[in-house]
Write a protein that holds these residues in place. Structure first.
Motif, PDB file in Angstrom:
ATOM      1  N   LEU A 230      41.910  47.532  45.312  1.00 33.69           N
ATOM      2  CA  LEU A 230      41.654  48.678  44.434  1.00 33.69           C
ATOM      3  C   LEU A 230      42.168  48.465  42.999  1.00 33.69           C
ATOM      4  N   PRO A 231      43.419  48.017  42.800  1.00 35.12           N
ATOM      5  CA  PRO A 231      43.859  47.804  41.395  1.00 35.12           C
ATOM      6  C   PRO A 231      43.024  46.734  40.707  1.00 35.12           C
ATOM      7  N   ASN A 232      42.638  45.700  41.467  1.00 33.78           N
ATOM      8  CA  ASN A 232      41.836  44.630  40.855  1.00 33.78           C
ATOM      9  C   ASN A 232      40.450  45.116  40.456  1.00 33.78           C
ATOM     10  N   LEU A 233      39.959  46.095  41.219  1.00 33.31           N
ATOM     11  CA  LEU A 233      38.613  46.617  40.933  1.00 33.31           C
ATOM     12  C   LEU A 233      38.556  47.209  39.533  1.00 33.31           C
ATOM     13  N   ARG A 234      39.636  47.915  39.164  1.00 40.28           N
ATOM     14  CA  ARG A 234      39.685  48.500  37.819  1.00 40.28           C
ATOM     15  C   ARG A 234      39.668  47.404  36.754  1.00 40.28           C
ATOM     16  N   VAL A 235      40.461  46.375  37.022  1.00 47.04           N
ATOM     17  CA  VAL A 235      40.521  45.259  36.062  1.00 47.04           C
ATOM     18  C   VAL A 235      39.159  44.555  36.012  1.00 47.04           C
TER      19      VAL A 235
ATOM     20  N   ASN B 223      36.291  45.827  36.602  1.00 49.46           N
ATOM     21  CA  ASN B 223      35.371  46.692  35.859  1.00 49.46           C
ATOM     22  C   ASN B 223      35.548  46.494  34.356  1.00 49.46           C
ATOM     23  N   GLU B 224      36.816  46.428  33.935  1.00 47.09           N
ATOM     24  CA  GLU B 224      37.063  46.266  32.496  1.00 47.09           C
ATOM     25  C   GLU B 224      36.560  44.917  32.001  1.00 47.09           C
ATOM     26  N   ILE B 225      36.800  43.885  32.808  1.00 45.53           N
ATOM     27  CA  ILE B 225      36.378  42.543  32.369  1.00 45.53           C
ATOM     28  C   ILE B 225      34.854  42.446  32.339  1.00 45.53           C
TER      29      ILE B 225
ATOM     30  N   VAL C 270      27.419  39.636  41.801  1.00 49.52           N
ATOM     31  CA  VAL C 270      27.577  39.466  43.255  1.00 49.52           C
ATOM     32  C   VAL C 270      29.073  39.320  43.495  1.00 49.52           C
ATOM     33  N   GLY C 271      29.690  40.354  44.070  1.00 48.00           N
ATOM     34  CA  GLY C 271      31.152  40.330  44.239  1.00 48.00           C
ATOM     35  C   GLY C 271      31.783  40.264  42.858  1.00 48.00           C
ATOM     36  N   SER C 272      32.502  39.158  42.601  1.00 47.17           N
ATOM     37  CA  SER C 272      33.100  39.001  41.257  1.00 47.17           C
ATOM     38  C   SER C 272      32.393  37.878  40.514  1.00 47.17           C
TER      39      SER C 272
END
Ligand SMILES: Nc1ncnc2c1ncn2[C@@H]1O[C@H](COP(=O)(O)OP(=O)(O)OP(=O)(O)O)[C@@H](O)[C@H]1O
Length: 405
Positions: free
Chosen positions: A177-182, A184-186, A209-211
């Motif tokens: 979850l915390p990485n998802l925010r990051v 999204n920003e990237i 696709v994923g990251s």
């Protein structure tokens, strides 16, 4: 015989008076005209009509009472003055109701036309929103053609002989979850760079696709034209393209050909890939100063690029997606998965094209590529400041070129 005896003598009859009914009818006409044809507010017109009627009746009753009284009447039991009043009154009432009706019709028409304009505006806004949404999920050049194909229930597809495809994957990255925010920003930062490349060079984001960020360049035949039209710009990428063209011309000792123009997509996409690396570096530095993000995210990115023929199209009836398929896409994905963090891994063909543009590509070695076997692959040579290293030949050729000029 005396002429006077045969001459007609006009004897004015001083007892003869004007015809009251003619006058009443004329006043009715005047009232009608002032209410129907005057372009002033309705209440004002009625007021003027009433004023005319009352003035006439006052004159009739006080000035010519005898004449009116002795004039013809409409009914033996009805006094002539009342018959005159009645005609004036009926005229006023008829005109009043007729004008009320017209006024009502005008108001309804106005309301309808306002509603119509509002509905037209709404539908225009809806159409614009649909187009904006479609522009967000489909490349710009596809939107109109796709809408036409959709209307005809046809499959929309395109076929290209030179497209550069890129897969950029974030490494050391867990989708928490915390990485998802990051993330999204990237990705939003990447999208901002993309919007610039998209407008000017038709670099299209295909999907996430994923990251992994998948993009392609060359899905619009206009790219060559776009760069040509921008020749006087001070834009740094355009200047790099100009420089690459100069290098290419000097290197090959010939003019820029159509094939070179098509291959330019590889150069543009590699420049975009390098810009993504720079952006990630900036983001990493920013996150390093934020205590929470410092622990969760220190991303690195491996990028794979390949080029060649691809098929592109829009599939699905709902939640449509523009996608590309073909050897170039598969190889780009493989270059990414077999690549190394912080490097741009390319196929041999792509490396040869980049070398034509003076960009140094270092031989990586023989790499096992699933489904293809063992192939020679290359890393694009990038220095510590995220700048391309140019080939020695290109420096030499450009030196010779500038000397000869
Ligand atoms: N349009 C695309 N979108 C996303 N991934 C793609 C696309 N085209 C190709 N790839 C990826 O390229 C890789 C290579 O595809 P290829 O068809 O050569 O192998 P595959 O045997 O089907 O793939 P795998 O065994 O890795 O699942 C696949 O992992 C596939 O996911």
């Amino acid at each position: 015989m005396h002429i006077d005896s045969i001459q007609y003598k006009y004897e004015p009859d001083f007892m003869m008076c004007f015809a009251p009914w003619t006058l009443t009818c004329m006043v009715c006409l005047i009232i009608m005209m002032s209410i129907i044809f005057t372009r002033i507010p309705f209440n004002m017109r009625i007021f003027i009509g009433l004023l005319e009627a009352i003035s006439y009746l006052i004159i009739m009753f006080y000035q010519y009472e005898y004449v009116v009284h002795t004039s013809l009447t409409t009914n033996p039991y009805f006094l002539p003055e009342y018959a005159h009043c009645l005609l004036i009154l009926v005229t006023l009432l008829v005109i009043f109701f007729k004008e009320r009706q017209t006024e009502f019709d005008n108001k309804i028409n106005y309301k309808w036309s306002v509603e119509l304009i509002k509905k037209q505006d709404d539908s225009r806004i809806a159409a614009q929103s649909i187009t904006i949404l479609l522009h967000n999920i489909l490349p710009a050049h596809v939107v109109n053609v796709y809408l036409t194909s959709l209307a005809k229930h046809e499959l929309y597809y395109e076929s290209y002989d030179m497209v550069a495809v890129m897969f950029a994957s974030l490494k050391n990255f867990e989708l928490t979850l915390p990485n998802l925010r990051v993330l999204n920003e990237i990705i939003s930062e990447f999208d901002q760079i993309l919007s610039y490349y998209r407008d000017k060079y038709r670099v299209e984001k295909i999907k996430i696709v994923g990251s992994t960020y998948m993009a392609a360049c060359g899905l619009d035949v206009q790219i060559g034209l776009n760069i040509k039209n921008e020749t006087r710009s001070h834009d740094s990428l355009i200047q790099e393209v100009q420089r690459a063209r100069l290098l290419l011309a000097a290197f090959q000792k010939k003019h820029y050909s159509i094939t070179d123009e098509k291959e330019e997509v590889v150069f543009v996409l590699t420049t975009f890939a390098l810009d993504l690396m720079r952006t990630l570096w900036v983001c990493n530095n920013d996150y390093r100063n934020i205590p929470i993000d410092r622990d969760v995210f220190n991303a690195d990115m491996s990028i794979g690029i390949s080029s060649g023929e691809v098929m592109a199209g829009v599939v699905g009836a709902s939640q449509v997606q523009y996608d590309i398929w073909g050897h170039a896409a598969n190889m780009a994905s493989r270059m990414d998965s077999t690549g190394v963090a912080g490097k741009i891994h390319v196929t041999q063909n792509t490396a040869l094209i980049l070398k034509k543009y003076g960009i140094e590509c270092k031989y990586r070695g023989m790499t096992y590529v699933k489904g293809q076997g063992i192939l020679p692959t290359y890393f694009v040579d990038i220095d510590a400041n995220y700048e391309f290293n140019y080939t020695q030949e290109s420096y030499d050729s450009i030196a010779v070129e500038s000397e000869s000029n």
